[in-house]
Design an enzyme around this catalytic site. Structure first.
Site, short mmCIF file in Angstrom:
data_model
loop_
_atom_site.label_atom_id
_atom_site.label_comp_id
_atom_site.label_asym_id
_atom_site.label_seq_id
_atom_site.Cartn_x
_atom_site.Cartn_y
_atom_site.Cartn_z
CB THR A 1 -8.24 -2.30 6.86
OG1 THR A 1 -7.99 -2.06 5.47
CG2 THR A 1 -9.67 -2.74 7.05
CB THR B 1 -4.65 -3.53 10.46
OG1 THR B 1 -5.21 -3.49 9.14
CG2 THR B 1 -4.27 -2.12 10.89
CB VAL C 1 -0.94 0.00 1.23
CG1 VAL C 1 -1.70 1.32 1.31
CG2 VAL C 1 -1.90 -1.18 1.16
CB CYS D 1 -7.78 -7.43 2.10
SG CYS D 1 -6.53 -6.15 1.84
NE ARG E 1 1.28 -9.18 3.57
CZ ARG E 1 0.94 -7.89 3.47
NH1 ARG E 1 0.81 -7.16 4.55
NH2 ARG E 1 0.74 -7.36 2.28
NE ARG F 1 9.31 -3.66 3.34
CZ ARG F 1 8.61 -4.30 2.40
NH1 ARG F 1 8.76 -5.60 2.24
NH2 ARG F 1 7.75 -3.65 1.63
CG ASP G 1 9.22 -0.17 6.11
OD1 ASP G 1 8.17 -0.36 5.47
OD2 ASP G 1 9.69 -1.01 6.90
#
Length: 431
Positions: free
Chosen positions: A123, A88, A20, A263, A334, A43, A38
């Site tokens: 979210t 989240t 995202v 999600c 994930r 990364r 981050d």
């Protein structure tokens, strides 16, 4: 604030540079001065070399961007407009895990100044921004909301692997703690969203809108999964039923399958958690979640049953699982429900090999306890093949390929229905 950003007298920062955050940061950096923050130094080092650790973006997407990648709070302190885009997840008890979000709120709180803006994209359940995140920022900054800083919420709609529904092409929901915040947040996002923005009446409305987007999909897919189990007992192909029903103008086109990822398989639990906290037990939503969470075990058991009917000794059998990511054509593992299929097969003492052209073997080992099988080590005597993810290279396989890697009386399990009508000799089954 908006004009300051345009003149590069103020800096926009994105906290969390995953699927995202990174696309948002780079899109803004084409017009504004941006800090990409981050906590993962590895990364950050990759992104400094124009490498997307998530594998979604190419080096050319970093070109012409006024962006500084960092894991330093001192660098982050230079920003005045913060966008929080951290994961989240849920914990092992299917409860919301707010540690990444509260950690990011703490990082922002440590560098927050009077007049700054903070917009959350993660979210969450309705009320989380105001009840959980703002108090953390107040405590660590010493500032008071809403007099000293403004807050907004604009839920992410990034779809990994989707090159059509990109940030610029989908309407962005925006909200703010007051009219001034709403208009500022809206104008900032309008810089990078060609499809326009929808101004929600409150932060809670925007939070709720996001969480029901994925909850609606989850419940509908659960219905398809339940129908597929019913139709299987009737010896009816579910995909043929859906094709026929889909000729009606208002029939919603959903398909059965594994529901994983960060999600659809996660967000409904945020809503049911909050509902329970308020004294309401969500029945339809949790029923759908139970159905979808059990699909991996169902597919594995169905595979074992078919192998037994074909005379296979299950404890001596070997199954190839093709695909380990949570969806097609992405690297993201994930909450991959393919892991549930593999674990249930192993519960039956089945020997399992796994391949995937996109997944990282070390990440799979760390997350789920299994590695990928090298292509050179693939066998020619698999008793069953489960095509679990519809990666593009898999869709191009034909019956001759599967015959070349299977033993006599083998079973082909096609979770996504990729090969329907194309298999003439192999024993074929799909949801």
């Amino acid at each position: 604030m908006y004009d300051q950003l345009l003149r590069k007298e103020a800096t926009l920062a994105v906290i969390g540079l995953g699927y995202v955050g990174l696309p948002i940061a780079l899109e803004f950096a084409k017009q504004l001065k941006v800090i990409g923050f981050d906590i993962n130094a590895g990364r950050v080092a990759q992104m400094k070399q124009a490498i997307d650790p998530s594998g979604e973006l190419e080096a050319k997407d970093f070109e012409g961007c006024d962006i500084t990648f960092t894991d330093s709070l001192e660098v982050l302190r230079q920003a005045q407009f913060f966008i929080v885009a951290v994961p989240t997840p849920i914990d092992e008890h299917a409860q919301p895990d707010l540690k990444p979000l509260l950690g990011a709120s703490g990082s922002v709180g440590k560098v927050l100044k009077k007049g700054d803006y903070v917009v959350f994209e993660s979210t969450v359940y309705p009320g989380c921004t105001e009840e959980d995140c703002i108090p953390v920022m107040e405590k660590l900054s010493g500032l008071k909301f809403p007099n000293d800083f403004k807050v907004g919420y604009s839920p992410e709609r990034i779809n990994p692997g989707d090159k059509e529904h990109t940030l610029r092409r989908i309407v962005k929901v925006v909200s703010g703690n007051d009219d001034e915040a709403l208009e500022t947040v809206a104008k900032v996002y309008e810089l990078v969203v060609d499809a326009g923005v929808h101004r929600a009446s409150s932060i809670r409305v925007a939070e709720a809108a996001k969480i029901i987007e994925n909850t609606q999909r989850d419940v509908n897919i659960a219905l398809m999964n339940e129908l597929s189990m019913i139709f299987d007992r009737m010896n009816i192909n579910t995909y043929e039923v859906l094709e026929a029903a889909g000729t009606k103008w208002n029939f919603l086109k959903f398909s059965p399958g594994l529901v994983g990822g960060h999600c659809i398989g996660v967000d409904p639990y945020y809503l049911t958690y909050k509902a329970k906290e308020l004294g309401y037990d969500a029945k339809v939503i949790l029923s759908g979640r139970t159905t979808n969470d059990n699909m991996g075990a169902y597919i594995a058991r169905k595979t074992v049953q078919m192998m037994i009917k074909k005379g296979k000794d299950v404890a001596k059998s070997r199954v190839l699982v093709m695909g380990a990511t949570f969806k097609e054509n992405v690297e993201d593992i994930r909450n991959s429900k393919v892991a549930d299929v593999i674990q249930e097969l192993k519960n039956f003492s089945v020997n399992v090999d796994i391949v995937d052209p996109h997944a990282d073997s070390d990440e799979l080992l760390h997350e789920y306890g299994f590695r990928l099988t090298a292509n050179d080590d693939l066998r020619t005597d698999y008793d069953a093949v489960i095509v679990a993810v519809g990666h593009k290279p898999y869709a191009e396989k034909d019956e001759a390929y599967f015959q070349s890697i299977t033993a006599d009386n083998a079973v082909l399990v096609d979770i996504k229905g990729l090969y329907r009508g194309r298999m003439q000799e192999l024993h074929y089954w799909s949801l």
